[in-house]
Design an enzyme around this catalytic site. Structure first.
Site, PDB file in Angstrom:
ATOM      1  N   ASP A 119       0.847  -1.187   0.000  1.00 10.97           N
ATOM      2  CA  ASP A 119       0.000   0.000   0.000  1.00 10.97           C
ATOM      3  C   ASP A 119       0.886   1.241   0.000  1.00 10.97           C
ATOM      4  O   ASP A 119       2.094   1.139   0.178  1.00 10.97           O
ATOM      5  CB  ASP A 119      -0.960   0.011   1.208  1.00 10.97           C
ATOM      6  CG  ASP A 119      -0.229  -0.319   2.489  1.00 10.97           C
ATOM      7  OD1 ASP A 119       0.968  -0.018   2.576  1.00 10.97           O
ATOM      8  OD2 ASP A 119      -0.849  -0.859   3.413  1.00 10.97           O
ATOM      9  N   ASP A 160       1.449   4.974   1.663  1.00 13.15           N
ATOM     10  CA  ASP A 160       1.081   5.914   2.720  1.00 13.15           C
ATOM     11  C   ASP A 160       1.731   7.255   2.442  1.00 13.15           C
ATOM     12  O   ASP A 160       2.833   7.329   1.898  1.00 13.15           O
ATOM     13  CB  ASP A 160       1.551   5.394   4.088  1.00 13.15           C
ATOM     14  CG  ASP A 160       0.847   4.097   4.466  1.00 13.15           C
ATOM     15  OD1 ASP A 160      -0.295   3.901   4.026  1.00 13.15           O
ATOM     16  OD2 ASP A 160       1.461   3.277   5.168  1.00 13.15           O
ATOM     17  N   ASP A 162       9.768   2.948  13.343  1.00 13.01           N
ATOM     18  CA  ASP A 162      10.380   1.794  14.014  1.00 13.01           C
ATOM     19  C   ASP A 162      11.804   1.463  13.545  1.00 13.01           C
ATOM     20  O   ASP A 162      12.732   1.415  14.339  1.00 13.01           O
ATOM     21  CB  ASP A 162       9.460   0.557  13.959  1.00 13.01           C
ATOM     22  CG  ASP A 162       8.871   0.282  12.581  1.00 13.01           C
ATOM     23  OD1 ASP A 162       9.245   0.977  11.613  1.00 13.01           O
ATOM     24  OD2 ASP A 162       8.045  -0.646  12.466  1.00 13.01           O
TER      25      ASP A 162
HETATM   26  P1  ATP Z   1       3.811  -3.198   4.869  1.00 17.45           P
HETATM   27  O1  ATP Z   1       4.461  -3.483   3.581  1.00 17.45           O
HETATM   28  O2  ATP Z   1       3.532  -4.432   5.668  1.00 17.45           O
HETATM   29  O3  ATP Z   1       2.650  -2.270   4.790  1.00 17.45           O
HETATM   30  P2  ATP Z   1       5.020  -1.030   6.294  1.00 17.45           P
HETATM   31  O4  ATP Z   1       6.454  -0.717   6.607  1.00 17.45           O
HETATM   32  O5  ATP Z   1       4.300  -0.067   5.419  1.00 17.45           O
HETATM   33  O6  ATP Z   1       4.976  -2.489   5.717  1.00 17.45           O
HETATM   34  P3  ATP Z   1       2.925  -0.610   8.183  1.00 17.45           P
HETATM   35  O7  ATP Z   1       2.515  -1.504   9.290  1.00 17.45           O
HETATM   36  O8  ATP Z   1       2.005  -0.386   7.045  1.00 17.45           O
HETATM   37  O9  ATP Z   1       4.314  -1.189   7.677  1.00 17.45           O
HETATM   38  O10 ATP Z   1       3.342   0.770   8.829  1.00 17.45           O
HETATM   39  C1  ATP Z   1       3.651   1.912   8.039  1.00 17.45           C
HETATM   40  C2  ATP Z   1       4.839   2.664   8.626  1.00 17.45           C
HETATM   41  O11 ATP Z   1       4.511   3.136   9.924  1.00 17.45           O
HETATM   42  C3  ATP Z   1       6.108   1.820   8.818  1.00 17.45           C
HETATM   43  O12 ATP Z   1       6.867   1.750   7.656  1.00 17.45           O
HETATM   44  C4  ATP Z   1       6.798   2.540   9.935  1.00 17.45           C
HETATM   45  O13 ATP Z   1       7.504   3.659   9.449  1.00 17.45           O
HETATM   46  C5  ATP Z   1       5.637   3.053  10.783  1.00 17.45           C
HETATM   47  N1  ATP Z   1       5.306   2.124  11.876  1.00 17.45           N
HETATM   48  C6  ATP Z   1       4.476   1.067  11.831  1.00 17.45           C
HETATM   49  N2  ATP Z   1       4.415   0.435  13.005  1.00 17.45           N
HETATM   50  C7  ATP Z   1       5.219   1.122  13.842  1.00 17.45           C
HETATM   51  C8  ATP Z   1       5.568   0.975  15.206  1.00 17.45           C
HETATM   52  N3  ATP Z   1       5.081  -0.009  15.940  1.00 17.45           N
HETATM   53  N4  ATP Z   1       6.415   1.885  15.728  1.00 17.45           N
HETATM   54  C9  ATP Z   1       6.909   2.903  14.989  1.00 17.45           C
HETATM   55  N5  ATP Z   1       6.627   3.080  13.698  1.00 17.45           N
HETATM   56  C10 ATP Z   1       5.791   2.210  13.118  1.00 17.45           C
HETATM   57 MG    MG Z   2       2.236  -0.179   4.825  1.00 17.21          MG
END
Ligand code: ATP
Ligand code: MG
Length: 416
Positions: free
Chosen positions: A57, A59, A136
């Site tokens: 996705d 963001d 994170d």
């Molecule tokens: P995916 O491909 O699974 O969507 P993602 O990195 O985009 O991976 P998400 O869970 O969608 O992960 O979260 C979006 C963003 O928000 C992450 O890339 C990170 O920067 C931030 N994030 C998510 N969870 C946390 C957390 N627990 N603590 C700090 N930052 C977080």
């Molecule tokens: Mg994501």
């Protein structure tokens, strides 16, 4: 602090092209930018695009406040009572998430009433750099700026991407206490991307793994389901077992070798393109424990099997607030496997063959026979029946006739 940061890669220094970015996401990025706001692609999508992967996705991060975002988009809904986010909806149920840059809070800034802390902390807006620091892992804190198509790295994520390293932003001992789910996410990303964990992560997990039991169950449930959706449940849960996290993460799940071998089969099925739903994942998680608790080979009665399935699934579903419908589907899958292991010719076989869960149970059982080759002959035994080759001719369903209520005889009113 690294004096070389931020690193800004101009358009010709990185491989991200606008053609790889979702059309509607580009529209949102451009509209924010045209209205004078900072407008970045953030998080996992920048990481994945730099790695040549397709993002799940997209963001967006901006310095527009949630209300300013709402004013710009008719199709915008503000969500989250605590962490206010803008969801911009497009055709086909597509959702683009837009978040205002946030920052960490220093203890002296906190309001007097501790009850207000969380709301305050989650809604303190900040600069893009401050926003990067509250994320994170370094590889999840990269930005793509739509104003000049550059990639902006405030933390060192580009170097870690190159070294294929999962590095926590800040001290893992502190960041894992702040949010224990990050321990699971570290292992998840290492498995998903085939990256190594930075040296300070494992000692910090060993120090704080108990805190996983205090994490919000809804978030753990979501992350565990993500493992299944990405087809990495087996390696991640095996790693969690090695690090002593399992009892704090999934209290009822024993994580035996055979149980994890079963998850590897489920992962292979998912990676081949079969979507997984939660009931299938649950049944796969607990199949081995279930079979041990009521061995079908020893003539266990079906009522005992029903009881065992309930005893195993109910605590999990209660803890994670999983709907009864999902629990019942998972139970039917376990019971289906139980009947399949018992073999043909048992009472209730015709009803079982007509049951809507049977085809799925057969699929689960087929995966199980990869772990337990001694059960494979049963597949041949059941296949013709399940595929309908030897089932008795289907009779048209007989409608139950409802008995009509007898109408009371109408007695003509006598003219008075
Ligand atoms: P995916 O491909 O699974 O969507 P993602 O990195 O985009 O991976 P998400 O869970 O969608 O992960 O979260 C979006 C963003 O928000 C992450 O890339 C990170 O920067 C931030 N994030 C998510 N969870 C946390 C957390 N627990 N603590 C700090 N930052 C977080
Ligand atoms: Mg994501």
């Amino acid at each position: 602090m690294n004096p070389d940061l931020p690193i800004i890669l101009q358009r010709d220094q990185h491989p991200i092209s606008r053609q790889q970015i979702d059309e509607d996401c580009l529209k949102v990025l451009y509209r924010l930018h045209r209205n004078g706001f900072k407008s970045y692609l953030v998080g996992g999508s920048v990481r994945d695009l730099l790695l040549g992967r397709t993002p799940k996705d997209f963001d967006i991060g901006t310095d527009a406040t949630p209300n300013q975002i709402k004013r710009l988009f008719r199709n915008c809904f503000l969500v989250g009572r605590r962490f206010r986010l803008a969801h911009i909806r497009f055709a086909g149920n597509k959702l683009i998430e837009v978040a205002t840059f946030r920052r960490e809070v220093s203890p002296e800034e906190l309001p007097d009433d501790p009850g207000d802390h969380l709301h305050f902390v989650q809604n303190l807006f900040g600069s893009p750099c401050e926003d990067a620091y509250r994320r994170d892992f370094t590889i999840n804190a990269l930005f793509y700026n739509i104003a000049d198509f550059s990639v902006v790295d405030h933390i060192g994520g580009l170097a870690d991407l190159k070294q294929r390293l999962i590095r926590v932003i800040g001290d893992p001992l502190v960041r894992f206490v702040e949010d224990p789910v990050r321990m699971l996410r570290a292992i998840e990303f290492a498995a998903r991307l085939d990256f190594n964990l930075c040296d300070n992560i494992i000692p910090a997990i060993e120090e704080h793994r108990e805190l996983l039991a205090t994490a919000a169950p809804a978030r753990v449930r979501e992350e565990v389901m993500a493992l299944f959706r990405y087809g990495i449940a087996a390696p991640v849960l095996r790693h969690c077992r090695e690090l002593g996290m399992l009892p704090h993460l999934l209290a009822g799940y024993p994580g035996t070798d055979e149980g994890i071998a079963m998850l590897a089969q489920v992962d292979a099925r998912t990676r081949c393109g079969t979507a997984i739903d939660e009931s299938f994942a649950l049944a796969a998680l607990y199949l081995r424990l279930f079979m041990d608790s009521c061995p079908p080979e020893r003539g266990t009665a079906i009522t005992t099997a029903v009881q065992s399935a309930n005893d195993i699934l109910t605590p999990h579903c209660r803890y994670f607030s999983i709907a009864a419908g999902i629990r019942i589907q998972a139970r039917d899958l376990l019971l289906g496997c139980f009947r399949l292991v018992r073999g043909r010719g048992q009472r209730g076989e015709q009803k079982f063959l007509r049951h809507p869960a049977t085809a799925n149970a057969m699929e689960l059982f087929t995966l199980w026979t990869e772990v337990r080759p001694d059960l494979r002959p049963l597949l041949q035994e059941w296949h013709p029946a399940i595929n309908g080759a030897d089932s008795p001719p289907k009779l048209p369903l007989r409608r139950k006739r409802r008995r009509r209520k007898k109408k009371p005889a109408i007695t003509p009113l006598k003219n008075s």
